[in-house]
Write an enzyme that holds these catalytic residues in place. Structure first.
Site, mmCIF file in Angstrom:
data_model
loop_
_atom_site.group_PDB
_atom_site.id
_atom_site.type_symbol
_atom_site.label_atom_id
_atom_site.label_comp_id
_atom_site.label_asym_id
_atom_site.label_seq_id
_atom_site.Cartn_x
_atom_site.Cartn_y
_atom_site.Cartn_z
ATOM 1 N N GLN A 176 0.817 -1.206 0.000
ATOM 2 C CA GLN A 176 0.000 0.000 0.000
ATOM 3 C C GLN A 176 0.849 1.254 0.000
ATOM 4 O OE1 GLN A 176 -1.466 0.620 4.445
ATOM 5 N NE2 GLN A 176 -1.579 -1.559 3.881
ATOM 6 N N HIS A 206 0.215 5.826 0.762
ATOM 7 C CA HIS A 206 -0.669 6.863 1.290
ATOM 8 C C HIS A 206 -0.406 8.187 0.574
ATOM 9 C CE1 HIS A 206 -1.361 3.864 4.315
ATOM 10 N NE2 HIS A 206 -0.134 3.953 4.775
ATOM 11 N N GLU A 223 3.652 7.596 8.358
ATOM 12 C CA GLU A 223 3.711 6.639 9.459
ATOM 13 C C GLU A 223 5.123 6.110 9.644
ATOM 14 O OE1 GLU A 223 2.283 2.410 7.662
ATOM 15 O OE2 GLU A 223 0.745 3.963 7.680
ATOM 16 N N HIS A 226 4.796 0.098 0.648
ATOM 17 C CA HIS A 226 5.300 -0.672 1.787
ATOM 18 C C HIS A 226 4.312 -1.763 2.179
ATOM 19 C CE1 HIS A 226 2.771 2.565 3.462
ATOM 20 N NE2 HIS A 226 2.440 1.682 4.396
ATOM 21 N N ARG A 236 -4.181 0.515 -2.070
ATOM 22 C CA ARG A 236 -3.514 -0.789 -2.095
ATOM 23 C C ARG A 236 -3.065 -1.141 -3.506
ATOM 24 N NH1 ARG A 236 -7.579 -0.772 1.579
ATOM 25 N NH2 ARG A 236 -7.024 -1.441 3.680
#
Length: 353
Positions: free
Chosen positions: A78, A80, A115, A231, A250
């Site tokens: 996935q 972001h 993240e 990642h 994804r």
């Protein structure tokens, strides 16, 4: 204010049955336990021990979410979006009338989701970021020089990635070939292929993994996954710190919706030499502070005072933390704001910057 907080583990199918119970010192119940959410996210806000209500009643909305994450099997590949991409995509899908909870919706909110993962297990395995194509070619050519012939330079990464997600019949043949090669090939990259092929046979993510860094974190090491970074977490126990967003696009290792055109818009194909996040040291603390994330993770060992001028979340791994007559002993979780907290042992702290 200093309070003890808690939450129920979330039983996603990829969760480990043992890692979170071992951390908490309780007996496994046989179910997968994937994540414990710590924070104020509306999806699962933390409860305050000994009080009614949840953490939002005391500190409002935190600009980050902390999770205890336990991967028993690989998560999906996935990426972001950036804040600008999330704002544009959220507005576009709203204008199109796509329900926020629709399975084909890409943007659940107008926020970025940077993240990081901090390893708690002795080994935490992940895929993270494109590696230079010269490294990938070395791995491929050692076992099959003609594999992925169109991949010769870093500039070839977007076209190769898009082709692997195209659904072309030749992709299935390459996935099968790579899976067969991996049975006898050595090295972390081929170990990852074997793992993914066992859980997601025939998935193009099996081959995409060869374009990425397989990272094996030791206990206390960390990865940062900025916007656009492809990642997947593969196995292990860690502390995940992120922006409070649900925006996930994804690209493999999943039965869920994959929007290839939108994914190609947000992926950053720039290779990275080493995706690990090295800590700085400040006042005896190890400080993991990704540039532009808006938050940081601190690791304290031994005895010290922590001034929590702004809200902070604490994971007490060893020893204890106490303030204002409240004590959180290991293993335990706390939240502090406008308080001086005495730390004694190993404590990991998340706070906004």
């Amino acid at each position: 204010m200093f309070v003890e907080i808690t939450n129920e583990p979330r039983d996603y199918a990829w969760g480990s049955t043992t890692l979170i119970p071992e951390l908490l010192g309780v007996a496994p119940d046989g179910r997968p336990q994937a994540e414990i959410w710590l924070g104020t996210h509306a999806g699962s806000p933390s409860r305050v021990v000994g009080r009614d209500g949840d953490l939002r009643d005391l500190v409002g909305e935190l600009p980050f979410l902390l999770k205890i994450l336990a991967a028993g099997t690989p998560l999906s590949l996935q990426a972001h979006p950036t804040t600008a991409q999330a704002q544009e995509g959220f507005a576009r899908e709203n204008a199109a009338g796509i329900p926020v909870d629709a399975p084909h919706r890409n943007y659940k909110d107008p926020h970025a989701k940077p993240e990081m993962i901090y390893a708690l297990s002795e080994e935490f395995r992940a895929l993270c970021g494109f590696r230079p194509v010269t490294e990938t070619r070395t791995v491929l050519d050692a076992v099959r020089p003609g594999l992925l012939p169109g991949l010769r330079a870093d500039a070839d990464l977007p076209a190769t990635f898009e082709w692997l997600l195209s659904g072309h019949p030749d992709v299935a043949e390459v996935v099968a070939e790579v899976t067969a090669i991996a049975r006898d090939a050595d090295g972390d990259s081929w170990a990852t292929v074997r793992l993914l092929a066992a859980h997601y046979p025939g998935d193009p993510g099996v081959v995409i993994s060869l374009l990425l860094h397989t990272v094996v974190l030791a206990h206390g090491e960390a990865l940062y996954l900025p916007a656009g970074n492809i990642h997947a977490y593969l196995s292990g126990l860690g502390i995940e710190l992120m922006g409070p967003s649900d925006n996930v696009l994804r690209c493999g290792l999943t039965p869920k919706h994959v929007d290839v055109p939108e994914l190609l818009r947000i992926v950053d194909f720039t290779p990275v030499a080493d995706p690990r996040l090295a800590p700085a040291t400040a006042d005896g603390l190890a400080v993991f502070a990704p540039i532009g994330a808006g938050w940081e993770l601190l690791e304290s060992r031994g005895e010290r005072d922590l001034d929590a001028d702004a809200p902070a979340l604490l994971v007490v791994l060893d020893g204890e933390a106490d303030a204002e007559g409240m004590q959180v002993a290991a293993p335990g979780f706390g939240a502090a704001a406008d308080a001086r907290v005495r730390l004694d042992g190993r404590v990991v702290i998340a706070r906004a910057v």
